[in-house]
Design an enzyme around this catalytic site. Sequence first.
Site, PDB file in Angstrom:
ATOM      1  N   ALA A  74       0.893  -1.324  -0.103  1.00 30.00           N
ATOM      2  CA  ALA A  74       0.063  -0.077  -0.205  1.00 30.00           C
ATOM      3  C   ALA A  74       0.861   1.137   0.267  1.00 30.00           C
ATOM      4  O   ALA A  74       0.610   2.498  -0.278  1.00 30.00           O
ATOM      5  CB  ALA A  74      -0.873  -0.016   1.448  1.00 30.00           C
ATOM      6  N   THR A  75       2.262   0.817   0.939  1.00 31.15           N
ATOM      7  CA  THR A  75       2.610   2.675   1.079  1.00 31.15           C
ATOM      8  C   THR A  75       3.098   3.022  -1.135  1.00 31.15           C
ATOM      9  O   THR A  75       3.181   4.156  -1.396  1.00 31.15           O
ATOM     10  CB  THR A  75       3.858   2.237   1.455  1.00 31.15           C
ATOM     11  OG1 THR A  75       3.525   1.976   2.570  1.00 31.15           O
ATOM     12  CG2 THR A  75       5.226   3.643   1.589  1.00 31.15           C
ATOM     13  N   ASN A 154      -6.287   3.004  10.909  1.00 32.19           N
ATOM     14  CA  ASN A 154      -5.599   1.837  11.194  1.00 32.19           C
ATOM     15  C   ASN A 154      -5.676   1.708  13.016  1.00 32.19           C
ATOM     16  O   ASN A 154      -4.991   0.641  13.240  1.00 32.19           O
ATOM     17  CB  ASN A 154      -4.120   1.543  11.010  1.00 32.19           C
ATOM     18  CG  ASN A 154      -3.006   2.710  11.191  1.00 32.19           C
ATOM     19  OD1 ASN A 154      -3.901   3.972  10.556  1.00 32.19           O
ATOM     20  ND2 ASN A 154      -1.881   2.843  11.609  1.00 32.19           N
ATOM     21  N   GLN A 182      -6.622  -0.923   5.721  1.00 30.22           N
ATOM     22  CA  GLN A 182      -7.564  -1.832   6.726  1.00 30.22           C
ATOM     23  C   GLN A 182      -8.743  -1.630   6.353  1.00 30.22           C
ATOM     24  O   GLN A 182      -9.651  -3.178   6.995  1.00 30.22           O
ATOM     25  CB  GLN A 182      -7.378  -1.099   8.060  1.00 30.22           C
ATOM     26  CG  GLN A 182      -5.774  -0.571   8.443  1.00 30.22           C
ATOM     27  CD  GLN A 182      -5.439  -1.274   8.970  1.00 30.22           C
ATOM     28  OE1 GLN A 182      -5.762  -2.919   9.557  1.00 30.22           O
ATOM     29  NE2 GLN A 182      -3.683  -1.506   8.713  1.00 30.22           N
ATOM     30  N   SER A 202      -3.846  -4.099   0.064  1.00 31.56           N
ATOM     31  CA  SER A 202      -1.959  -4.202   0.267  1.00 31.56           C
ATOM     32  C   SER A 202      -2.313  -5.961   1.791  1.00 31.56           C
ATOM     33  O   SER A 202      -2.865  -6.052   1.942  1.00 31.56           O
ATOM     34  CB  SER A 202      -0.746  -3.983   2.178  1.00 31.56           C
ATOM     35  OG  SER A 202       0.101  -4.079   1.462  1.00 31.56           O
ATOM     36  N   GLY A 203      -1.688  -7.135   0.397  1.00 32.64           N
ATOM     37  CA  GLY A 203      -1.495  -8.128   1.163  1.00 32.64           C
ATOM     38  C   GLY A 203      -1.436  -8.648   2.535  1.00 32.64           C
ATOM     39  O   GLY A 203      -1.872  -9.484   3.326  1.00 32.64           O
ATOM     40  N   HIS A 204      -0.963  -7.954   3.135  1.00 35.04           N
ATOM     41  CA  HIS A 204       0.461  -8.947   4.636  1.00 35.04           C
ATOM     42  C   HIS A 204      -1.126  -7.987   5.135  1.00 35.04           C
ATOM     43  O   HIS A 204      -0.746  -8.556   6.363  1.00 35.04           O
ATOM     44  CB  HIS A 204       1.837  -8.391   4.897  1.00 35.04           C
ATOM     45  CG  HIS A 204       1.674  -6.636   5.170  1.00 35.04           C
ATOM     46  ND1 HIS A 204       1.230  -6.247   6.733  1.00 35.04           N
ATOM     47  CD2 HIS A 204       1.764  -6.157   4.620  1.00 35.04           C
ATOM     48  CE1 HIS A 204       1.639  -4.917   6.130  1.00 35.04           C
ATOM     49  NE2 HIS A 204       1.385  -4.709   4.933  1.00 35.04           N
ATOM     50  N   THR A 240       9.448  -6.392 -12.847  1.00 36.45           N
ATOM     51  CA  THR A 240       9.633  -7.974 -12.650  1.00 36.45           C
ATOM     52  C   THR A 240       7.989  -7.826 -12.093  1.00 36.45           C
ATOM     53  O   THR A 240       8.515  -7.751 -10.573  1.00 36.45           O
ATOM     54  CB  THR A 240      10.585  -9.172 -13.342  1.00 36.45           C
ATOM     55  OG1 THR A 240      11.504  -8.259 -13.971  1.00 36.45           O
ATOM     56  CG2 THR A 240       9.480 -10.244 -12.861  1.00 36.45           C
ATOM     57  N   CYS A 325       4.697   0.996  11.161  1.00 35.12           N
ATOM     58  CA  CYS A 325       5.219   2.036  10.730  1.00 35.12           C
ATOM     59  C   CYS A 325       6.168   3.032  10.951  1.00 35.12           C
ATOM     60  O   CYS A 325       6.771   3.189  11.182  1.00 35.12           O
ATOM     61  CB  CYS A 325       4.848   2.624   9.322  1.00 35.12           C
ATOM     62  SG  CYS A 325       3.412   0.975   8.129  1.00 35.12           S
TER      63      CYS A 325
END
Length: 375
Positions: A74-75, A154, A182, A202-204, A240, A325
């Site tokens: 996301a960042t 968040n 979130q 974001s995936g995590h 890539t 963060c």
Amino acid sequence: MFAENIKYLDYNSTTPIDPRVLEAMLPFLKDNFANSSSSHHFGQRIKEMVKQAREQIADFINAESDELIFTSGATEAINIAIKGVAESYFNKGKHIITLSTEHKAVLDTCNDLERKGFEVTYLSVTSNGLIDLEELKLAIRSDTVLVSVMYVNNEIGVIQPIKEIAKLAHETGALFMTDATQAAGKTRIDVNNLGVDLLCFSGHKMYAPKGIGALYIRTKTKLNPQIHGGGHERGLRSGTLNVPGIVALAKACELASEEMDLNQKSISILRDKLEAELLQLPNTSINGVSENRIYNTTNIRFIGQDANILIGRMKNIAVSNGSACSSSVIEASHVLKAIGLNDDDAFASLRFSLGKFNTMEDIDSVIQTIKELNQ
């Protein structure tokens, strides 16, 4: 799930990888390793799998597949979106609006643009963390090119009225972006119903691995590329592709779609019990609003305590005193200060964020530990 019997209540910081997500991505770390940009048959087969994953992730937010680009998280997506809009639309104006409670990825990006001659309005929020729509109306100008407001905060979990904000932005011709990091996986997102022009996640934060994210860009929205070299992702994000991450994110979206309602019900029960029990302790109160809040998050103030000391004394329990963060910086949470807390009360606050692998045993253990520490 967790080593050493850890009671993990820091899901807003990061989530564990769902075993089914890991299973889906493993073949792309082993046998299916080809570069999706290669022209040989092996590479083209991987390219087709990426296409399928992109369509699945786009469907997750009701977007078209060509409106989605992949990022490292996301960042990066936020930087591409905000800087890309600023550089593409500067002939219209150099004014941006955001909230004082945004994630540092938004705030620091806006600070950088201010150094380059842009003007940024950082709107305050009410004591419950919500935007004041009347204040937003007054702040929007003819030279406003972008309004950026986080979907779900968040730290305190407040849910902003995204659809209404987007409408106000569009009335003066400004674009609207939301950081949905979130929100994704916790609540259903429909970019068309919301009316957003840009949205990132974001995936995590939703049981996929770190290092993969996505940026939705509504058709005809112009962005100047921020990363050059190869023309990947419509020329907007060269490099890539992270195929294992993309496949993992697609699987995480599939599981979230199927299990979201069940997760909301079960996690709400756990969060509400934790919150109710802890608020019975003397000198405690909730930070933010109890309504209009995502179901997995509570932020509680333990008046007179030091949150960092509490965290250090809670063996095998993972909670947070704010955004991960910014956790290396010893300063009071900018979110909690924005809703009216002084430094002492901000430093006395803990964020508990729950996820689908939490159990009632976890909650009982955390409650018992904190009660013992407060005796």
